[in-house]
Write a protein that holds these residues in place. Sequence first.
Motif, PDB file in Angstrom:
ATOM      1  N   PRO A 174     -58.103   9.578  -5.188  1.00 42.48           N
ATOM      2  CA  PRO A 174     -58.468   9.397  -6.598  1.00 42.48           C
ATOM      3  C   PRO A 174     -58.165   7.963  -7.025  1.00 42.48           C
ATOM      4  O   PRO A 174     -57.229   7.336  -6.526  1.00 42.48           O
ATOM      5  CB  PRO A 174     -57.580  10.408  -7.320  1.00 42.48           C
ATOM      6  N   HIS A 175     -58.987   7.479  -7.942  1.00 36.52           N
ATOM      7  CA  HIS A 175     -58.807   6.088  -8.374  1.00 36.52           C
ATOM      8  C   HIS A 175     -59.492   5.852  -9.714  1.00 36.52           C
ATOM      9  O   HIS A 175     -60.374   6.605 -10.128  1.00 36.52           O
ATOM     10  CB  HIS A 175     -59.334   5.103  -7.333  1.00 36.52           C
ATOM     11  N   PHE A 176     -59.046   4.812 -10.390  1.00 33.22           N
ATOM     12  CA  PHE A 176     -59.707   4.364 -11.609  1.00 33.22           C
ATOM     13  C   PHE A 176     -59.896   2.857 -11.509  1.00 33.22           C
ATOM     14  O   PHE A 176     -59.276   2.187 -10.671  1.00 33.22           O
ATOM     15  CB  PHE A 176     -58.922   4.740 -12.871  1.00 33.22           C
ATOM     16  N   GLY A 177     -60.779   2.329 -12.366  1.00 32.59           N
ATOM     17  CA  GLY A 177     -61.028   0.899 -12.280  1.00 32.59           C
ATOM     18  C   GLY A 177     -61.921   0.386 -13.382  1.00 32.59           C
ATOM     19  O   GLY A 177     -62.403   1.143 -14.240  1.00 32.59           O
ATOM     20  N   ILE A 178     -62.138  -0.915 -13.339  1.00 36.86           N
ATOM     21  CA  ILE A 178     -62.953  -1.604 -14.319  1.00 36.86           C
ATOM     22  C   ILE A 178     -63.961  -2.492 -13.598  1.00 36.86           C
ATOM     23  O   ILE A 178     -63.641  -3.104 -12.577  1.00 36.86           O
ATOM     24  CB  ILE A 178     -62.068  -2.451 -15.276  1.00 36.86           C
ATOM     25  N   ARG A 179     -65.163  -2.522 -14.114  1.00 42.85           N
ATOM     26  CA  ARG A 179     -66.232  -3.367 -13.551  1.00 42.85           C
ATOM     27  C   ARG A 179     -66.784  -4.241 -14.672  1.00 42.85           C
ATOM     28  O   ARG A 179     -67.119  -3.754 -15.758  1.00 42.85           O
ATOM     29  CB  ARG A 179     -67.325  -2.464 -12.977  1.00 42.85           C
TER      30      ARG A 179
ATOM     31  N   TYR B  71     -57.566   0.832  -8.852  1.00 38.85           N
ATOM     32  CA  TYR B  71     -56.270   1.295  -8.371  1.00 38.85           C
ATOM     33  C   TYR B  71     -56.440   2.680  -7.763  1.00 38.85           C
ATOM     34  O   TYR B  71     -56.915   3.615  -8.412  1.00 38.85           O
ATOM     35  CB  TYR B  71     -55.231   1.353  -9.489  1.00 38.85           C
ATOM     36  N   PHE B  72     -56.037   2.825  -6.491  1.00 35.03           N
ATOM     37  CA  PHE B  72     -56.081   4.099  -5.777  1.00 35.03           C
ATOM     38  C   PHE B  72     -54.680   4.711  -5.808  1.00 35.03           C
ATOM     39  O   PHE B  72     -53.697   4.036  -5.511  1.00 35.03           O
ATOM     40  CB  PHE B  72     -56.520   3.885  -4.335  1.00 35.03           C
ATOM     41  N   TYR B  73     -54.604   6.017  -6.131  1.00 36.17           N
ATOM     42  CA  TYR B  73     -53.295   6.653  -6.254  1.00 36.17           C
ATOM     43  C   TYR B  73     -53.226   7.948  -5.442  1.00 36.17           C
ATOM     44  O   TYR B  73     -54.118   8.250  -4.648  1.00 36.17           O
ATOM     45  CB  TYR B  73     -52.962   6.896  -7.735  1.00 36.17           C
ATOM     46  N   ASN B  74     -52.140   8.684  -5.592  1.00 34.34           N
ATOM     47  CA  ASN B  74     -51.883   9.931  -4.844  1.00 34.34           C
ATOM     48  C   ASN B  74     -51.797   9.719  -3.334  1.00 34.34           C
ATOM     49  O   ASN B  74     -52.272  10.527  -2.547  1.00 34.34           O
ATOM     50  CB  ASN B  74     -52.961  10.990  -5.156  1.00 34.34           C
ATOM     51  N   GLY B  75     -51.196   8.619  -2.948  1.00 34.52           N
ATOM     52  CA  GLY B  75     -50.994   8.379  -1.519  1.00 34.52           C
ATOM     53  C   GLY B  75     -51.455   7.010  -1.067  1.00 34.52           C
ATOM     54  O   GLY B  75     -50.807   6.382  -0.228  1.00 34.52           O
TER      55      GLY B  75
ATOM     56  N   GLU C  95     -53.956  10.679 -18.796  1.00 35.02           N
ATOM     57  CA  GLU C  95     -53.486  10.820 -17.411  1.00 35.02           C
ATOM     58  C   GLU C  95     -53.499   9.465 -16.709  1.00 35.02           C
ATOM     59  O   GLU C  95     -52.541   9.097 -16.016  1.00 35.02           O
ATOM     60  CB  GLU C  95     -54.375  11.807 -16.659  1.00 35.02           C
ATOM     61  N   ALA C  96     -54.580   8.724 -16.889  1.00 38.34           N
ATOM     62  CA  ALA C  96     -54.688   7.409 -16.255  1.00 38.34           C
ATOM     63  C   ALA C  96     -53.647   6.439 -16.794  1.00 38.34           C
ATOM     64  O   ALA C  96     -53.079   5.630 -16.049  1.00 38.34           O
ATOM     65  CB  ALA C  96     -56.093   6.850 -16.466  1.00 38.34           C
ATOM     66  N   LEU C  97     -53.366   6.517 -18.082  1.00 34.51           N
ATOM     67  CA  LEU C  97     -52.360   5.635 -18.680  1.00 34.51           C
ATOM     68  C   LEU C  97     -50.982   5.887 -18.072  1.00 34.51           C
ATOM     69  O   LEU C  97     -50.224   4.941 -17.818  1.00 34.51           O
ATOM     70  CB  LEU C  97     -52.322   5.841 -20.198  1.00 34.51           C
ATOM     71  N   GLN C  98     -50.661   7.152 -17.815  1.00 35.74           N
ATOM     72  CA  GLN C  98     -49.374   7.465 -17.187  1.00 35.74           C
ATOM     73  C   GLN C  98     -49.304   6.934 -15.761  1.00 35.74           C
ATOM     74  O   GLN C  98     -48.276   6.398 -15.335  1.00 35.74           O
ATOM     75  CB  GLN C  98     -49.173   8.984 -17.190  1.00 35.74           C
ATOM     76  N   ILE C  99     -50.406   7.088 -15.031  1.00 38.25           N
ATOM     77  CA  ILE C  99     -50.438   6.591 -13.651  1.00 38.25           C
ATOM     78  C   ILE C  99     -50.361   5.072 -13.636  1.00 38.25           C
ATOM     79  O   ILE C  99     -49.643   4.479 -12.816  1.00 38.25           O
ATOM     80  CB  ILE C  99     -51.722   7.074 -12.940  1.00 38.25           C
ATOM     81  N   LEU C 100     -51.068   4.440 -14.558  1.00 38.63           N
ATOM     82  CA  LEU C 100     -51.049   2.980 -14.648  1.00 38.63           C
ATOM     83  C   LEU C 100     -49.645   2.462 -14.925  1.00 38.63           C
ATOM     84  O   LEU C 100     -49.223   1.440 -14.361  1.00 38.63           O
ATOM     85  CB  LEU C 100     -52.015   2.514 -15.736  1.00 38.63           C
ATOM     86  N   ALA C 101     -48.917   3.180 -15.775  1.00 38.51           N
ATOM     87  CA  ALA C 101     -47.555   2.748 -16.134  1.00 38.51           C
ATOM     88  C   ALA C 101     -46.639   2.723 -14.917  1.00 38.51           C
ATOM     89  O   ALA C 101     -45.717   1.895 -14.831  1.00 38.51           O
ATOM     90  CB  ALA C 101     -46.994   3.670 -17.207  1.00 38.51           C
ATOM     91  N   GLY C 102     -46.890   3.622 -13.966  1.00 33.91           N
ATOM     92  CA  GLY C 102     -46.041   3.666 -12.778  1.00 33.91           C
ATOM     93  C   GLY C 102     -46.679   3.062 -11.546  1.00 33.91           C
ATOM     94  O   GLY C 102     -46.141   3.203 -10.438  1.00 33.91           O
ATOM     95  N   ALA C 103     -47.819   2.390 -11.716  1.00 28.98           N
ATOM     96  CA  ALA C 103     -48.546   1.846 -10.567  1.00 28.98           C
ATOM     97  C   ALA C 103     -47.811   0.673  -9.935  1.00 28.98           C
ATOM     98  O   ALA C 103     -47.063  -0.060 -10.596  1.00 28.98           O
ATOM     99  CB  ALA C 103     -49.935   1.387 -11.012  1.00 28.98           C
ATOM    100  N   LYS C 104     -48.022   0.509  -8.638  1.00 37.41           N
ATOM    101  CA  LYS C 104     -47.467  -0.640  -7.926  1.00 37.41           C
ATOM    102  C   LYS C 104     -48.044  -1.917  -8.502  1.00 37.41           C
ATOM    103  O   LYS C 104     -49.194  -1.961  -8.931  1.00 37.41           O
ATOM    104  CB  LYS C 104     -47.811  -0.538  -6.438  1.00 37.41           C
TER     105      LYS C 104
END
Length: 521
Positions: free
Chosen positions: A447-452, A460-464, A511-520
């Motif tokens: 799973p991932h989110f991003g901007i173009r 950003y790719f997450y969950n592993g 959900e994405a905001l929470q993941i972004l906050a903890g992203a590498k």
Amino acid sequence: MKFRILLLFAVAFLLLTTTRLRVHAQSGKSAARPNIIFIFSDDHAYQAIGAYGNKFAKTPNIDRIAKEGALLNNNLVTNSICGPSRATLLTGKYSHTNGYKRNDRTRFDTNQTLFPETLRQSGYQTAWIGKMHLNSLPKGFDYWNILPGQGNYYNPDFISQPNDTTRYKGYVSDIITKFSTDWLDKRDNSKPFFLIVGHKATHREWLPDLQDLGAYDNVNFPLPSTFYDDYKGREAAKQQDMTIEKTMRLKQDLKVDADYDKDWTYNRFDPEQKKVFKAYYDKISKEPAEKKLTGKALTEWKYQRYLKDYLSTANSLDRNIGKLLDYLDKSGLAKNTVVIYASDQGFYMGEHGWFDKRFIYEESLKTPFVIRYPGVIKPGSKVDDLVLNIDWAPTVLNIAGVKIPSDIQGKSFFPLLNGTKATAKVPWRKEAYYHYYEFPEPHHVFPHFGIRTDRYKLAYFYNGADSWELYDLKTDPTEIANIYGSKGSEAITADLKVKLKQLMNQYQDKEALQILAGAKK
């Protein structure tokens, strides 16, 4: 005295009529509310269409719509996967808002705002015919006749109102077109209509119509420049399971020694259809052994067979689009009918060694979109602005002259089509937001989110995978050089991260905001 009064009324009427005509001309609308047909295919890659530059594909009817109307060069999806894209079409909302994030057993919530229902309430007669694939029956349509689930290419079942399942003999694209024209013949002529024509083609496992078998057998397709991509610097791409080499199956996908009696893919043939189909693929099945294919030679043979089957399947799709266009011409409906052709998302035609979709990379992020509106859209128009599939619903409503519900997250791109953007200086988005969820099955795409933007892409790719990727699309259009963290990329990375967070807030993706906050970092 009476003559003067009559003259004044005549002058007033003339001025009012002129004003109305001027308003219609400026808004790009004709006095009569237009009919609208939305032809929606499955997994049809933009790069597999003549109008988008493919020199081998036979798509004269899709090309015709583009020639007689407009082609969108940057029509992007918000979640590159079938069911969620269809949910976005109906709602004009992101997956996290409409509740349909993955292709699973989730039932699509039909109690939310659906734009066909809004059209219906405003006086349009509405219908959905063909593939829907949302685990729910249609709502907001006066008439529907849909394929259950993925449907079958040969002798398919259809579910019609109230909930009756019937099997029909023939090829699915032909049957969908016949049902569509039959409905058009019987519709209420006093109302404008909105019709979604949902095609199964070109979904895996790519079973061509009998008349299209071998249509591309004399073509040797060039390998994409990224076919042997080593995925350096891209952890998520390295771990996927969607390669032509390893994932594509000889028996089920490419019909090599296919099991026509037990495999559900082929169990719908009647004896005559089976005889013709099997005779063709029996010859194909001999090639790997006769040519002693192994390693790269076998992978490249699989690639050739994939494209031949895929494009042959697309032949029937395009031919049936032509039948529908011919119907509109002969019935006199063409002049006041908007025709849209789009697919639910992009697809890989061997780029990066892949088939399927899912990634934020260009081939699966971009989907074809051509639209014809006689007298309003200038023939041969091209739109380069960033358009999202959340924009499809409000655009159709705008064309129909219907107020756009406040909970729709997209916005109408009709001003980009009818020439009013330049005169009215209509602002348009400079960034597009994307979020994909389905993992790990079936293709192990993280799973991932991003901007173009028009030039850059940050994901950003997450969950592993837990990794960032940054691409300069101007210098690296094939997206093989991840420049995240490289010297000189600091400023653009910081700017894109700020804008990415702004988009998450704008579209309320908590959900994405929470993941972004903890992203590498």
